[in-house]
Write an enzyme that holds these catalytic residues in place. Structure first.
Site, PDB file in Angstrom:
ATOM      1  N   GLY A 258       1.145  -0.944   0.223  1.00 19.74           N
ATOM      2  CA  GLY A 258      -0.120  -0.014  -0.484  1.00 19.74           C
ATOM      3  C   GLY A 258       1.087   1.053   0.008  1.00 19.74           C
ATOM      4  O   GLY A 258       1.829   0.875  -0.748  1.00 19.74           O
ATOM      5  N   CYS A 261       2.741   5.554  -3.115  1.00 19.00           N
ATOM      6  CA  CYS A 261       3.589   5.012  -4.034  1.00 19.00           C
ATOM      7  C   CYS A 261       3.246   4.121  -4.736  1.00 19.00           C
ATOM      8  O   CYS A 261       2.834   3.983  -5.823  1.00 19.00           O
ATOM      9  CB  CYS A 261       4.856   5.659  -3.778  1.00 19.00           C
ATOM     10  SG  CYS A 261       5.143   6.489  -2.638  1.00 19.00           S
TER      11      CYS A 261
HETATM   12  C1  UGA Z   1       8.868   2.715  -1.973  1.00 18.88           C
HETATM   13  C2  UGA Z   1       9.641   2.416  -2.520  1.00 18.88           C
HETATM   14  O1  UGA Z   1      10.257   1.301  -1.681  1.00 18.88           O
HETATM   15  C3  UGA Z   1      10.855   3.205  -2.324  1.00 18.88           C
HETATM   16  O2  UGA Z   1      12.234   3.276  -3.173  1.00 18.88           O
HETATM   17  C4  UGA Z   1      10.062   4.637  -3.670  1.00 18.88           C
HETATM   18  O3  UGA Z   1      11.135   6.020  -3.766  1.00 18.88           O
HETATM   19  C5  UGA Z   1       9.033   5.139  -2.792  1.00 18.88           C
HETATM   20  O4  UGA Z   1       7.971   3.924  -2.980  1.00 18.88           O
HETATM   21  C6  UGA Z   1       8.466   6.536  -3.208  1.00 18.88           C
HETATM   22  O5  UGA Z   1       7.652   5.915  -4.383  1.00 18.88           O
HETATM   23  O6  UGA Z   1       8.249   7.553  -2.562  1.00 18.88           O
HETATM   24  P1  UGA Z   1       7.481   3.635   0.531  1.00 18.88           P
HETATM   25  O7  UGA Z   1       6.354   3.392  -0.720  1.00 18.88           O
HETATM   26  O8  UGA Z   1       8.236   4.500   1.435  1.00 18.88           O
HETATM   27  O9  UGA Z   1       8.723   3.425  -0.664  1.00 18.88           O
HETATM   28  O10 UGA Z   1       7.388   1.532   0.003  1.00 18.88           O
HETATM   29  P2  UGA Z   1       8.099   0.135   0.494  1.00 18.88           P
HETATM   30  O11 UGA Z   1       8.986  -0.295   1.892  1.00 18.88           O
HETATM   31  O12 UGA Z   1       8.379   0.414  -1.028  1.00 18.88           O
HETATM   32  O13 UGA Z   1       6.196  -0.449   1.318  1.00 18.88           O
HETATM   33  C7  UGA Z   1       5.373  -0.549   0.042  1.00 18.88           C
HETATM   34  C8  UGA Z   1       4.656  -1.758   1.148  1.00 18.88           C
HETATM   35  O14 UGA Z   1       5.096  -3.174   0.267  1.00 18.88           O
HETATM   36  C9  UGA Z   1       4.271  -1.258   2.371  1.00 18.88           C
HETATM   37  O15 UGA Z   1       2.830  -2.000   2.803  1.00 18.88           O
HETATM   38  C10 UGA Z   1       4.797  -2.497   2.908  1.00 18.88           C
HETATM   39  O16 UGA Z   1       4.330  -3.894   3.579  1.00 18.88           O
HETATM   40  C11 UGA Z   1       4.483  -3.636   1.671  1.00 18.88           C
HETATM   41  N1  UGA Z   1       5.631  -4.674   1.534  1.00 18.88           N
HETATM   42  C12 UGA Z   1       7.149  -4.642   1.417  1.00 18.88           C
HETATM   43  C13 UGA Z   1       5.605  -6.427   1.259  1.00 18.88           C
HETATM   44  O17 UGA Z   1       3.952  -6.410   1.283  1.00 18.88           O
HETATM   45  N2  UGA Z   1       6.096  -7.164   1.410  1.00 18.88           N
HETATM   46  C14 UGA Z   1       7.502  -7.337   0.910  1.00 18.88           C
HETATM   47  O18 UGA Z   1       8.070  -7.992   1.256  1.00 18.88           O
HETATM   48  C15 UGA Z   1       7.895  -5.366   0.958  1.00 18.88           C
END
Ligand code: UGA
Length: 433
Positions: A258, A261
């Site tokens: 979620g 981004c």
């Molecule tokens: C994401 C990207 O990871 C960044 O590199 C990017 O700069 C950023 O978007 C942006 O476009 O500004 P972010 O939105 O902070 O960063 O979150 P993520 O760490 O990517 O996690 C996104 C979602 O994926 C979270 O809900 C997390 O719980 C979920 N997730 C993550 C999973 O369900 N499984 C995983 O293995 C990893």
């Protein structure tokens, strides 16, 4: 150097304070007076580890100020654009209203030769369009996408894994030198820096987020298969993750991704590709989105099944509201979505999150929010873990069993140890394990 950062949300405010911490003179600008008042008083308007320290240090040193008036950024050599590009209300495309109004706001205040460095995530083709608007003012434009992760925003800004500069053929050399001067202390550490054209820089950002979203949906698709075969998706992820070409990161199955981004970026990319006549090239992103949304419903279905299809009036503790840990951001949060759906089905949902209670309460005042984790657990007939906070991971299954009415747990993030929870008498259900 004299810098401005237009837009003081998660990206812009952190960028402004981080640039001040590198020794630059920075003005952060936003149209939201409340946000600017808070930032000026050293109060972070959102939760981000380490941000308050660099904000306060920047204000104290005099390197960092905030304003709502574009006239206050007129002396800047470089203007960073860090405004939001949310999903449009009428479709999947990106809403560029804030980017356009930032450029219009800057136009009368640009000094000759000033550089505008766009950081916002924009559809490919945007930079070329904006360059035409700023050129008659004698200003230059480049695109410098941001890759920070919430929860690690400060670290990712001052110590990024790469820098990407999308430049114009006319002023590229000058603009690269200008931005190199801004990021001098970052580049001293041999941080990779790639110079590209506008379109490539814009695409790098959406391609990276699309890849990450695809990786998560891939493992969640495997979780769906594991659910009907009795396999364990966590072990599967560990096993395939040992292959360095695949890697273990972003292979955690659960309620899916979620935030502000990943979801909107894959939809905006799909919409832009369709406009360009290449919809089929990224057609898989629709499935990535669908798999992701199915996982939220899967948790809801599991909980409903646990009550024999009748969740009405049953007390359910939902642990987590933020879209990820170390954040109070609830934009497109799977955790909040699960709470709202269960409440909609008549369950007596009590939610708890270490940081996101206020942001969630503002968006969904109809939900019940517990005063503490213990209060949420007290008398629960089912516990649903939907954000991977370390507090939830650290829950002691024996002690927790004493607090609830029925020891039934749904591990929507696969962060609990099934053996330990089952040994403590819990009926444990993970996602694809
Ligand atoms: C994401 C990207 O990871 C960044 O590199 C990017 O700069 C950023 O978007 C942006 O476009 O500004 P972010 O939105 O902070 O960063 O979150 P993520 O760490 O990517 O996690 C996104 C979602 O994926 C979270 O809900 C997390 O719980 C979920 N997730 C993550 C999973 O369900 N499984 C995983 O293995 C990893």
């Amino acid at each position: 150097m004299q810098l401005s950062v237009i837009g003081c949300g998660y990206l812009g405010a952190v960028h402004a304070a981080a640039m001040a911490s590198l020794g630059h003179q920075v003005v952060g600008l936003d149209v939201d007076e409340g946000k600017i008042a808070k930032l000026s008083a050293g109060e972070p308007p959102f939760h981000e580890p380490g941000f308050e320290d660099i904000l306060k240090a920047g204000l104290a040193s005099g390197n960092l100020t905030f304003s709502t008036d574009y006239a206050d950024v007129a002396s800047a050599d470089v203007h960073f654009i860090g405004v939001g590009t949310p999903q449009r209300r009428d479709g999947g495309g990106a809403d560029l209203t804030y980017v356009d109004s930032a450029i219009q706001g800057l136009l009368p205040h640009l000094k000759e030769g000033a550089l505008i460095a766009g950081k916002s995530t924009v559809p490919v083709g945007t930079a070329a369009r904006l360059a035409e608007i700023v050129r008659p003012r004698g200003a230059h434009l480049m695109w410098n996408p941001e890759f920070l992760r919430e929860g690690f925003a400060v670290k990712d800004t001052v110590d990024p894994d790469r820098l990407v500069y999308g430049v114009s053929p006319e002023t590229g050399d000058t603009d690269v030198a200008t931005l190199d001067a801004v990021y001098a202390s970052i580049l001293e550490r041999d941080t990779p820096r790639l110079v590209t054209d506008y379109a490539t820089a814009e695409l790098v950002k959406v391609a990276a987020n699309s890849f990450l979203a695809t990786k998560i949906s891939f493992i969640n698709a495997m979780a769906e298969i594991a659910e009907v075969t009795g396999a364990d998706v966590t072990q599967l992820a560990d096993a395939i993750g040992h292959d360095v070409r695949i890697g273990r990161k972003f292979l955690n199955a659960g309620v899916g991704f979620g935030g502000g981004c990943l979801p909107k970026d894959i939809r905006a990319f799909t919409a832009r590709a369709e406009e360009l006549g290449r919809g089929e090239s990224v057609g898989f992103l629709k499935q990535v989105d669908e798999i992701n949304l199915r996982r939220r419903q899967r948790v809801v279905d599991l909980v409903v099944d646990a009550f024999g299809g009748q969740p009405f009036g049953h007390r359910v503790a939902v642990l987590g509201l933020a879209f990820k840990p170390d954040s109070d951001d609830i934009r497109d949060s799977p955790a909040l979505d699960v709470a709202v759906r269960l409440k909609g089905l008549g369950a007596e949902v009590v939610s708890y999150d270490p940081q996101a209670m206020e942001t969630a309460r503002r968006a969904h005042p109809q939900l019940d929010y517990a005063a503490s984790l213990d209060d949420a657990l007290d008398g629960a007939e089912a516990v649903v873990v939907v954000t991977e906070w370390k507090q939830f991971k650290a829950l002691d299954p024996v002690a927790t069993a004493q607090k609830v009415a029925r020891p039934v747990v749904f591990d929507g993030r696969n962060i609990l140890d099934p053996e330990a929870w089952r040994a403590a008498g819990w009926e444990y259900t993970g996602m694809g394990r």
